[in-house]
Design an enzyme around this catalytic site. Structure first.
Site, PDB file in Angstrom:
ATOM      1  N   LYS A   1       0.849  -1.204   0.000  1.00  0.00           N
ATOM      2  CA  LYS A   1       0.000   0.000   0.000  1.00  0.00           C
ATOM      3  C   LYS A   1       0.884   1.253   0.000  1.00  0.00           C
ATOM      4  CE  LYS A   1      -0.227  -0.279   5.042  1.00  0.00           C
ATOM      5  NZ  LYS A   1      -0.954  -0.880   6.176  1.00  0.00           N
TER       6      LYS A   1
ATOM      7  N   TYR B   1      16.637  29.431   8.892  1.00  0.00           N
ATOM      8  CA  TYR B   1      15.416  30.069   9.392  1.00  0.00           C
ATOM      9  C   TYR B   1      15.407  30.143  10.914  1.00  0.00           C
ATOM     10  CZ  TYR B   1      13.085  29.756   4.848  1.00  0.00           C
ATOM     11  OH  TYR B   1      12.732  29.896   3.538  1.00  0.00           O
TER      12      TYR B   1
HETATM   13  C1  LIG Z   1      -0.200  -1.906   6.797  1.00  0.00           C
HETATM   14  C2  LIG Z   1      -0.776  -3.180   7.236  1.00  0.00           C
HETATM   15  C3  LIG Z   1       0.026  -4.318   7.412  1.00  0.00           C
HETATM   16  C4  LIG Z   1       1.524  -4.295   7.336  1.00  0.00           C
HETATM   17  O1  LIG Z   1       2.050  -3.802   8.537  1.00  0.00           O
HETATM   18  P1  LIG Z   1       3.619  -3.673   8.799  1.00  0.00           P
HETATM   19  O2  LIG Z   1       3.718  -3.191  10.185  1.00  0.00           O
HETATM   20  O3  LIG Z   1       4.109  -2.672   7.817  1.00  0.00           O
HETATM   21  O4  LIG Z   1       4.189  -5.021   8.564  1.00  0.00           O
HETATM   22  C5  LIG Z   1      -0.622  -5.513   7.706  1.00  0.00           C
HETATM   23  N1  LIG Z   1      -1.963  -5.568   7.865  1.00  0.00           N
HETATM   24  C6  LIG Z   1      -2.754  -4.486   7.730  1.00  0.00           C
HETATM   25  C7  LIG Z   1      -4.218  -4.618   7.922  1.00  0.00           C
HETATM   26  C8  LIG Z   1      -2.195  -3.255   7.432  1.00  0.00           C
HETATM   27  O5  LIG Z   1      -2.977  -2.175   7.317  1.00  0.00           O
END
Ligand SMILES: *Cc1c(COP(=O)(O)O)cnc(C)c1O
Length: 362
Positions: free
Chosen positions: A35, A261
């Site tokens: 994702k 800054y």
């Molecule tokens: C993002 C996600 C994962 C992966 O999690 P990590 O900590 O990056 O391994 C697994 N399951 C769900 C439902 C997620 O949203």
């Protein structure tokens, strides 16, 4: 010559991290989580490398899945937030996608597809029924899930049903919440007799009781520790992304002069200060304080002053011969992203996702 800010992706490291997943969970199916554009690494690139080695991919939503389908990815893809509108269902069926179902509203949409010939799905879809074992985010309560399961089971629009839940505290090896979640989940999966998935990266590396039938590694594939107290190397992982740039200015400043800054950092003596092309518009965290390490010519120097949109400054007293064009690493193999994230008051996940698309991938 163009702006030197870029990320490099170590594909061998990505493959090695998947092997690390498989060495922990050799009997489990692997759903690689890609994702958010593969946690900033480029979802299509990551999918092409891992496609033949995994059993499914997981993304957040339909748009992310279609992006992969358009690039020719034919592997199973699970939508972790499921669908939001009735209209998505026909596309989901046509594109052979799987959905997480976490609310009765989604079930109502599913029923609606049955109403007319025109809305009927081309073929039944595979679903993951989400149970809330303690995260208290998405999902049905364990004691309420059975009627929803029974309903789905007799739904002609539904093919295979599997069970999913998510761990809330697995990043802390001392927290006993994970044991509780695993107990609730395992009992439910057994009771309903369903294939099941609970473990994220932290589950895979730290909690064997969460393995079930499918594991869902995300961050560990990219070579980042999911735990609050360790870095990749200690978990047998190899960083995949390196954020690189170069010095674009080196100047001497007098004792007492301030940098950047807000004039938050003052030169304690006459000294060389370098400017690096890379700032918060590239995804480098604005909250990284003075002292945050940066590699110049492979050696650590401290960041000084505030992070700006396009640039940061560094103290070059330890490298008096550093020159314009010298190579810089902001995080990567020899500079753990976990360390930068901690100093900036965030987690590596956020830094990876924030790499902006003006940063070229090479
Ligand atoms: C993002 C996600 C994962 C992966 O999690 P990590 O900590 O990056 O391994 C697994 N399951 C769900 C439902 C997620 O949203």
């Amino acid at each position: 010559m163009s702006r030197p800010t870029h990320i490099s992706i170590d594909t061998a490291a990505l493959r090695a991290n998947l092997e690390r997943v498989k060495s922990c969970t050799p009997k489990q199916h692997v759903m690689a989580v890609i994702k958010a554009n593969g946690y900033g690494h480029g979802a299509i690139r990551v999918a092409n490398i891992l496609e033949s080695e995994v059993d499914a991919f997981a993304v957040c939503c339909l748009e992310e899945a279609l992006h992969l389908r358009e690039a020719g990815i034919t592997q199973q893809i699970v939508l972790l937030e499921g669908f939001f509108h009735f209209d998505e269902l026909s596309v989901i069926a046509n594109q052979d996608l799987q959905v997480v179902i976490h609310t009765s509203t989604q079930l109502e949409h599913l029923i609606k597809t049955q109403k007319t010939q025109k809305t009927q799905l081309k073929k039944p879809i595979n679903v993951w029924l989400k149970v809330d074992t303690g995260m208290h985010r998405l999902g049905f309560a364990p004691n309420e899930i059975e009627p929803f399961y029974k309903f789905l089971k007799q739904c002609p629009q539904v093919a295979t049903i599997r069970l999913m839940s998510h761990l809330s505290c697995a990043d802390n090896r001392q927290d006993t919440t994970t044991e509780q979640q695993a107990r609730i989940f395992t009992a439910l999966a057994r009771h309903l007799n369903l294939e099941a998935s609970l473990a994220n990266s932290a589950g895979i590396l730290g909690w064997p009781q969460t393995y079930a039938d499918w594991v869902r590694p995300g961050i560990m594939l990219y070579g980042v520790s999911p735990f609050t107290e360790s870095v990749a190397k200690e978990e047998g992982l190899k960083p995949v992304m390196q954020l690189q740039s170069a010095l674009i200015s080196v100047k001497r400043h007098r004792k007492g002069e301030t940098i950047g800054y807000g004039a938050t950092w003052r030169c304690p003596q006459s000294m060389p200060v370098g400017v690096i092309a890379g700032g918060y518009a590239d995804g480098y965290p604005r909250h990284a304080p003075s002292g945050t390490p940066v590699l110049v010519n492979g050696k650590r120097v401290p960041l000084v002053g505030r992070v700006s949109m396009d640039m940061i400054s560094v103290d070059l007293r330890s490298q008096p011969n550093a020159r314009i064009g010298d190579p810089v690493v902001l995080w990567g193999r020899r500079l753990p992203i976990e360390e930068i994230a901690t100093l900036a008051g965030t987690i590596a996940y956020e830094l990876l996702c924030n790499v902006s698309n003006r940063v070229k991938i090479s």
